[in-house]
Design a protein around this motif. Structure first.
Motif, PDB file in Angstrom:
ATOM      1  N   GLY A   1     -38.113 -33.256 -68.732  1.00  0.00           N
ATOM      2  CA  GLY A   1     -37.298 -32.094 -69.061  1.00  0.00           C
ATOM      3  C   GLY A   1     -38.024 -30.822 -68.686  1.00  0.00           C
ATOM      4  O   GLY A   1     -39.045 -30.839 -67.997  1.00  0.00           O
ATOM      5  N   SER A   2     -37.491 -29.702 -69.145  1.00  0.00           N
ATOM      6  CA  SER A   2     -38.165 -28.410 -69.002  1.00  0.00           C
ATOM      7  C   SER A   2     -38.281 -27.972 -67.552  1.00  0.00           C
ATOM      8  O   SER A   2     -39.231 -27.288 -67.186  1.00  0.00           O
ATOM      9  CB  SER A   2     -39.571 -28.455 -69.635  1.00  0.00           C
ATOM     10  OG  SER A   2     -39.572 -29.132 -70.859  1.00  0.00           O
TER      11      SER A   2
ATOM     12  N   ASP B   1     -27.877 -33.697 -70.851  1.00  0.00           N
ATOM     13  CA  ASP B   1     -26.846 -34.454 -71.568  1.00  0.00           C
ATOM     14  C   ASP B   1     -27.112 -35.956 -71.480  1.00  0.00           C
ATOM     15  O   ASP B   1     -26.865 -36.702 -72.430  1.00  0.00           O
ATOM     16  CB  ASP B   1     -25.464 -34.138 -71.000  1.00  0.00           C
ATOM     17  CG  ASP B   1     -24.983 -32.752 -71.389  1.00  0.00           C
ATOM     18  OD1 ASP B   1     -25.496 -32.208 -72.385  1.00  0.00           O
ATOM     19  OD2 ASP B   1     -24.103 -32.209 -70.695  1.00  0.00           O
ATOM     20  N   ASP B   2     -27.587 -36.396 -70.322  1.00  0.00           N
ATOM     21  CA  ASP B   2     -27.964 -37.798 -70.163  1.00  0.00           C
ATOM     22  C   ASP B   2     -29.115 -38.140 -71.109  1.00  0.00           C
ATOM     23  O   ASP B   2     -29.086 -39.147 -71.825  1.00  0.00           O
ATOM     24  CB  ASP B   2     -28.367 -38.037 -68.705  1.00  0.00           C
ATOM     25  CG  ASP B   2     -28.829 -39.459 -68.440  1.00  0.00           C
ATOM     26  OD1 ASP B   2     -28.539 -40.347 -69.258  1.00  0.00           O
ATOM     27  OD2 ASP B   2     -29.486 -39.682 -67.410  1.00  0.00           O
ATOM     28  N   ALA B   3     -30.119 -37.272 -71.123  1.00  0.00           N
ATOM     29  CA  ALA B   3     -31.289 -37.505 -71.971  1.00  0.00           C
ATOM     30  C   ALA B   3     -30.922 -37.539 -73.446  1.00  0.00           C
ATOM     31  O   ALA B   3     -31.564 -38.239 -74.241  1.00  0.00           O
ATOM     32  CB  ALA B   3     -32.323 -36.415 -71.720  1.00  0.00           C
ATOM     33  N   MET B   4     -29.886 -36.805 -73.811  1.00  0.00           N
ATOM     34  CA  MET B   4     -29.469 -36.736 -75.208  1.00  0.00           C
ATOM     35  C   MET B   4     -29.139 -38.115 -75.773  1.00  0.00           C
ATOM     36  O   MET B   4     -29.422 -38.412 -76.939  1.00  0.00           O
ATOM     37  CB  MET B   4     -28.249 -35.830 -75.322  1.00  0.00           C
ATOM     38  CG  MET B   4     -27.639 -35.735 -76.700  1.00  0.00           C
ATOM     39  SD  MET B   4     -26.027 -34.928 -76.624  1.00  0.00           S
ATOM     40  CE  MET B   4     -25.054 -36.212 -75.796  1.00  0.00           C
TER      41      MET B   4
ATOM     42  N   LEU C   1     -35.159 -28.990 -81.269  1.00  0.00           N
ATOM     43  CA  LEU C   1     -36.591 -28.754 -81.441  1.00  0.00           C
ATOM     44  C   LEU C   1     -37.409 -29.447 -80.357  1.00  0.00           C
ATOM     45  O   LEU C   1     -38.377 -28.883 -79.833  1.00  0.00           O
ATOM     46  CB  LEU C   1     -37.031 -29.236 -82.820  1.00  0.00           C
ATOM     47  CG  LEU C   1     -36.533 -28.405 -84.008  1.00  0.00           C
ATOM     48  CD1 LEU C   1     -36.689 -29.191 -85.303  1.00  0.00           C
ATOM     49  CD2 LEU C   1     -37.275 -27.081 -84.103  1.00  0.00           C
ATOM     50  N   ASP C   2     -37.034 -30.666 -80.003  1.00  0.00           N
ATOM     51  CA  ASP C   2     -37.799 -31.401 -78.996  1.00  0.00           C
ATOM     52  C   ASP C   2     -37.628 -30.790 -77.611  1.00  0.00           C
ATOM     53  O   ASP C   2     -38.567 -30.771 -76.810  1.00  0.00           O
ATOM     54  CB  ASP C   2     -37.387 -32.871 -78.992  1.00  0.00           C
ATOM     55  CG  ASP C   2     -37.907 -33.620 -80.217  1.00  0.00           C
ATOM     56  OD1 ASP C   2     -38.729 -33.039 -80.952  1.00  0.00           O
ATOM     57  OD2 ASP C   2     -37.486 -34.771 -80.441  1.00  0.00           O
ATOM     58  N   ILE C   3     -36.427 -30.301 -77.310  1.00  0.00           N
ATOM     59  CA  ILE C   3     -36.221 -29.599 -76.040  1.00  0.00           C
ATOM     60  C   ILE C   3     -37.106 -28.358 -75.990  1.00  0.00           C
ATOM     61  O   ILE C   3     -37.773 -28.084 -74.986  1.00  0.00           O
ATOM     62  CB  ILE C   3     -34.738 -29.220 -75.865  1.00  0.00           C
ATOM     63  CG1 ILE C   3     -33.898 -30.467 -75.581  1.00  0.00           C
ATOM     64  CG2 ILE C   3     -34.567 -28.202 -74.736  1.00  0.00           C
ATOM     65  CD1 ILE C   3     -32.404 -30.218 -75.588  1.00  0.00           C
TER      66      ILE C   3
ATOM     67  N   PHE D   1     -39.595 -34.333 -74.976  1.00  0.00           N
ATOM     68  CA  PHE D   1     -39.395 -33.923 -73.589  1.00  0.00           C
ATOM     69  C   PHE D   1     -40.716 -33.443 -72.999  1.00  0.00           C
ATOM     70  O   PHE D   1     -41.518 -32.808 -73.679  1.00  0.00           O
ATOM     71  CB  PHE D   1     -38.343 -32.820 -73.509  1.00  0.00           C
ATOM     72  CG  PHE D   1     -36.964 -33.299 -73.860  1.00  0.00           C
ATOM     73  CD1 PHE D   1     -36.081 -33.692 -72.869  1.00  0.00           C
ATOM     74  CD2 PHE D   1     -36.560 -33.385 -75.183  1.00  0.00           C
ATOM     75  CE1 PHE D   1     -34.818 -34.158 -73.187  1.00  0.00           C
ATOM     76  CE2 PHE D   1     -35.299 -33.846 -75.522  1.00  0.00           C
ATOM     77  CZ  PHE D   1     -34.422 -34.233 -74.513  1.00  0.00           C
ATOM     78  N   ILE D   2     -40.904 -33.743 -71.712  1.00  0.00           N
ATOM     79  CA  ILE D   2     -42.164 -33.416 -71.054  1.00  0.00           C
ATOM     80  C   ILE D   2     -41.904 -33.237 -69.564  1.00  0.00           C
ATOM     81  O   ILE D   2     -40.992 -33.855 -69.001  1.00  0.00           O
ATOM     82  CB  ILE D   2     -43.208 -34.534 -71.307  1.00  0.00           C
ATOM     83  CG1 ILE D   2     -44.606 -34.090 -70.901  1.00  0.00           C
ATOM     84  CG2 ILE D   2     -42.807 -35.826 -70.604  1.00  0.00           C
ATOM     85  CD1 ILE D   2     -45.702 -35.033 -71.395  1.00  0.00           C
ATOM     86  N   HIS D   3     -42.677 -32.382 -68.936  1.00  0.00           N
ATOM     87  CA  HIS D   3     -42.548 -32.166 -67.496  1.00  0.00           C
ATOM     88  C   HIS D   3     -43.560 -33.045 -66.768  1.00  0.00           C
ATOM     89  O   HIS D   3     -44.663 -33.274 -67.279  1.00  0.00           O
ATOM     90  CB  HIS D   3     -42.798 -30.692 -67.164  1.00  0.00           C
ATOM     91  CG  HIS D   3     -42.322 -30.288 -65.808  1.00  0.00           C
ATOM     92  ND1 HIS D   3     -43.059 -30.527 -64.664  1.00  0.00           N
ATOM     93  CD2 HIS D   3     -41.175 -29.676 -65.399  1.00  0.00           C
ATOM     94  CE1 HIS D   3     -42.395 -30.071 -63.614  1.00  0.00           C
ATOM     95  NE2 HIS D   3     -41.248 -29.553 -64.026  1.00  0.00           N
TER      96      HIS D   3
END
Length: 451
Positions: free
Chosen positions: A281-282, A302-305, A171-173, A320-322
């Motif tokens: 992200g994104s 995968d790192d962010a996970m 959901l956050d992704i 997550f945010i750009h």
């Protein structure tokens, strides 16, 4: 086009039809194609992008391994090891092309629908996110986006620590791509296709999963599905009621959730999810550039996970945010080894840091340019080095925690054998960091910094 036009014309005056979903989970079953039509379209895409073959050769590094082309008609599709590894930028451009044709395919439908009835809303329901650039035309063509949420399937596929962690990450992704969204397909029961199956949600879990979707940015939720099919490839993908049409506990949970969320809707709609810690992200190019030449490292996602899972388990508001988005409400921003970086992003995170925010940069960040070439400056580049106060003097690989080598044993770079595997030297070569009073063993990669 014919199908979309026929359906749109048929329902154009039907007052019960208020909006449309384009297609269904584009690219979920697969996005790769290596046929002759794909090749011709890929060549046309490259010609439109680069204009001259010299520009393509420069972007792709055609002077290496004599891979330069004389004409766009000579360009091939990036089949791996045919006979050698394909140039990384060739691979990235292929995935940019796949994202382009996916957006174009949807665009044809959107044009027909909006021309037929401008009052209809138009959205898409996403499953897998492969080869879809959600910061491009695919999203801007739509009124909003939908993401299908099957937590028990994600848990089985990802194995990241539990169904709660898997749903929160998904959901956050998704929210990082689009902001608030809807869930056109929310798992309600046991799910299966011929090659896999999921757990059946226990009593109360269906309702809990629906509330999790709302809590993490969903402005609308629809359960999948009313009843299961009696034939086809999803006969055991259960719905709110069973094959015998008798309402049972899932029906009761759906009814309870609908009543509760309807009473809360005025307090929910128009709100946004709080985020104290943002994870960069994104970004389509960064994910694809990593995949084109990963040197065995986990992907940025995968790192962010790992950080996301920690935040989930410790009730830290994370998402997550750009870097191009509004960073002002964050307390900290973590960039998980984004290879591609721009000076414009540096300016934005510098302003964020000057306003009191904390910026954390992952290793290898900023080490490649827009063409996926390694930069000629000392990494991570002048602007980012000035901001961080460091340069990277050396880097190298490390094994994962509990790993026995840097790449899989056997296959192309090993020996196919039945003997017991023994650890490679890399498994015993460790770097240890001290962070405050904690001592942490580094994994995957190290960088020696000059401060």
């Amino acid at each position: 086009k014919r199908i979309t036009k026929a359906m749109a014309e048929h329902y154009r005056g039907n007052s019960h039809i208020i909006g449309w979903q384009t297609d269904n989970e584009l690219n979920t079953s697969g996005s790769l194609s290596y046929g002759p039509v794909t090749l011709a379209e890929f060549q046309a895409f490259l010609k439109d992008k680069y204009k001259t073959i010299a520009a393509l050769n420069d972007a792709w590094g055609g002077n290496f391994w004599a891979t330069a082309y004389d004409d766009f008609d000579q360009v091939v599709l990036p089949l791996d090891y045919a006979p050698a590894p394909v140039g990384p930028t060739h691979v990235v451009d292929y995935h940019r092309f796949l994202a382009f044709v996916t957006a174009r395919f949807q665009h044809d439908q959107v044009l027909i629908l909006r021309t037929t009835n401008p009052d209809w809303f138009v959205f898409h329901n996403l499953g897998n996110l492969d080869d879809i650039d959600l910061r491009g035309e695919f999203s801007t063509d739509l009124d909003f986006l939908g993401f299908d949420i099957y937590p028990f399937m994600d848990d089985e596929k990802q194995r990241i620590g539990g169904v709660g962690e898997a749903q929160a990450l998904r959901l956050d992704i998704c929210r990082g791509f689009t902001g608030n969204f809807i869930v056109p397909e929310q798992q309600s029961g046991f799910g299966a296709q011929p090659n896999f199956s999921t757990l059946t949600p226990e009593p109360g879990e269906m309702r809990r999963m629906a509330y999790t979707s709302v809590a993490r940015g969903a402005d609308g939720v629809m359960f999948f599905r009313w009843r299961p099919a009696h034939f086809g490839a999803e006969i055991y993908w259960m719905g709110i009621i069973d094959h015998d049409d008798i309402p049972r506990r899932r029906y009761d949970e759906a009814k309870q959730f609908a009543g509760e969320v309807t009473a809360l809707k005025d307090k929910i709609l128009g709100t946004h999810v709080r985020m104290d810690l943002g994870i960069a992200g994104s970004d389509f190019d960064n994910q694809e550039m990593h995949r084109s030449y990963p040197i065995g490292l986990p992907s940025p996602q995968d790192d962010a996970m790992l950080l996301h899972r920690y935040c989930y388990r410790h009730n830290i508001a994370c998402g997550f945010i750009h870097p191009e988005d509004d960073l002002s409400k964050l307390k900290a921003l973590y960039v998980p080894h984004w290879l591609k970086w721009t000076d414009a992003w540096t300016a934005r995170i510098e302003a964020f840091a000057k306003a009191g925010g904390t910026v954390i940069l992952g290793g290898r960040t900023g080490s490649r340019d827009v063409n996926n070439h390694v930069i000629r400056e000392t990494s991570p580049g002048k602007a980012l080095s000035a901001l961080a106060g460091i340069t990277v003097e050396e880097f190298g690989r490390l094994t994962p925690v509990d790993g026995d080598g840097l790449f899989a044993h056997g296959g192309r770079f090993g020996v196919n054998t039945v003997r017991k595997k023994l650890p490679a030297t890399s498994a015993s070569r460790q770097y240890v960091l001290k962070i405050g009073n904690a001592q942490v063993t580094a994994a995957h990669l190290y960088e020696l910094l000059k401060v």
